[in-house]
Design a protein around this motif. Structure first.
Motif: not given
Length: 484
Positions: A228, A230, A263, A378, A380-381, A403-404, A426, A430, A434
């Motif tokens: 990702s 991130n 991450t 992703q 993470t965001i 998106k995450c 994610g 990613s 999910s």
């Protein structure tokens, strides 16, 4: 020379895994939990040989490896406790006058193949969370050795076998396949007796296995976590008063572990203005105190250098700051690009596995929203923001949510806690699904499936579904939550 598991040995491993799965299914949840505690104790008893071997094979520092060992032991014991509690069985009972009597709970899928990760030789490899969660779910495991740390993997495998022996469980519950050839892993995934796969690694590797799993006569789930960018989104009001501290936190996170975390905050979005110019100067200064070590292995280093060569050849990417060049050590570096070029040059949107970041400067929040709309999924965001920043930009926040898997308010995404509420998985690409996590007790859900029993005599039902609830587990009965 690396040993290679041959076809005959693979056939034996798979046949054994079937027997191991049957044995686990016949065990009570509490016995399965005690078995997991036995394996945890066996890992805990491993001494300096494990740490030193992993250090030699991965270049990871001793303190990091000791911490990862403790995390691995914690995973086994936590997942064991959750297994014993029965909470993940999701027991459901519906009955009443004039109705069918229908009862449902979760059972293990079957033998699972686990692929090790290069960057976590303990927590995401032989005896890592995937293996622990599969066994907790009642599934036998065949582990595919990672070529980056084979000696470490074998020490961990012996600890698992020692734990099985100490408890009195058969070796067939865990199998070990070695070799650097892709054929070994692909053959395991394609075998009709394998019912699920867990993988942590590259997009290319994960998708190759996913396609094999999906194209079998009997498709199976391949739970692949594939990296990702991130993104970190630094909002205007927050940066106005936190520029210095944010620069320190960002560079510390970007270079932690030589940037070799899934991450790692590889992308930083911000508005282009005087504050952003100040931030770039502070980031440049931060590199004066940054020290990077060796990467995990030569293959990762070569891939990282190749990615930097591509970025350096992109005239739109300007170097904000970097560490001193060294033949032996990788360069930690941050580039900057404008939003238009970020969308235009697709390689800027690809993960660089290492201590490299890209600042994307946007002319407006509207332009930032356009970028997020086009961004791939992703792990993470992160919002570096004040409450007012969030309240004034709810459209952007709603876009980001889609998106995450994990959305952070301040802080940095590096560091994944092993807790119930953790989501480490994610939106594609990613990960391949999910809905699931590879960290925390919910990771066991990947290897469970529901089965309903309709109108069965009470004495013939599994203990967890019988009227008297002899297993003392939490259940939903006629739409009401019933505690033990």
């Amino acid at each position: 020379m690396m040993l290679q598991t041959n076809k005959m040995e693979l056939d034996i491993l798979i046949a054994n895994a079937e027997d191991g799965y049957k044995h686990l299914q016949q065990m009570s949840r509490k016995d399965r939990a005690e078995l997991m505690y036995s394996i945890a104790s066996s890992i805990e008893a491993l001494g300096d040989e494990l740490i030193q071997t992993a250090h030699e094979e991965t270049n990871l520092p001793l303190a990091r490896l000791n911490g990862e060992k403790a995390r691995t032991i914690h995973q086994w014991r936590l997942y064991a406790d959750v297994t014993a509690s029965g909470v993940l069985l999701d027991a459901r009972i519906d009955y009443g006058e004039g109705k069918n009597d229908i009862r449902k709970y979760n059972v293990g899928l079957g033998p699972v193949v686990v692929f090790g990760a290069s960057n976590f030789p303990f927590a995401f490899s032989t005896a890592g969370g995937d293996t622990a969660s599969a066994i907790g779910a009642g599934c036998s495991v065949i582990y595919k050795e990672h070529s980056a740390h084979p000696r470490t993997s074998r020490i961990m495998a012996k600890a698992i076998y020692d734990g099985l022996k100490a408890f009195g469980a058969p070796n067939e519950i865990f199998g070990y396949a070695s070799g650097n050839s892709h054929d070994v892993g692909q053959s395991l995934v394609a075998n009709p007796k394998i019912k699920a796969v867990a993988f942590t690694g590259s997009f290319q590797g994960g998708m190759a296995l996913f396609k094999i799993g999906a194209n079998r006569p009997e498709p199976i789930p391949v739970f692949a976590e594939m990296g990702s960018l991130n993104p970190v989104i630094a909002m205007p009001e927050f940066l106005q008063s936190n520029t210095t501290n944010f620069a320190k936190e960002y560079i510390a996170s970007l270079t932690m572990g030589c940037g070799q975390f899934c991450t790692n905050p590889g992308i930083l979005f911000l508005l282009k203005n005087e504050v952003s110019e100040n931030l770039k100067q502070l980031i440049k200064q931060e590199f004066g105190s940054v020290e990077v070590g060796h990467m995990l292995h030569e293959g990762i280093r070569k891939s990282y250098d190749k990615s930097l060569d591509l970025l350096n050849s992109t005239v739109v990417a300007n170097v904000v700051g970097s560490t001193a060049e060294s033949r032996d050590l990788p360069i930690a570096v941050v580039y900057s690009v404008n939003a238009t070029d970020f969308l235009k040059f697709k390689h800027l949107q690809e993960e660089v596995f290492g201590p490299c970041g890209v600042i994307v400067e946007c002319d407006s929040i509207s332009q930032m929203e356009d970028i997020i709309s086009n961004l791939a999924g992703q792990l993470t965001i992160t919002f570096a923001a004040t409450k007012q920043d969030i309240q004034q930009n709810l459209t952007l926040v709603d876009l980001v949510k889609n998106k995450c898997g994990r959305l952070l308010f301040n802080g940095m995404p590096t560091g994944v806690e092993v807790v119930y509420a953790m989501q480490h998985g994610g939106v594609f690409p990613s990960s391949t699904d999910s809905r699931f996590t590879s960290v925390g007790p919910d990771a066991m859900k990947r290897f469970l499936r529901p089965i309903s029993f309709q109108n069965w005599p009470d004495t013939l039902l599994p203990l967890e579904l019988q009227n008297s609830n002899p297993s003392r587990i939490e259940r939903i009965e006629n739409n009401k939550r019933i505690l033990p």
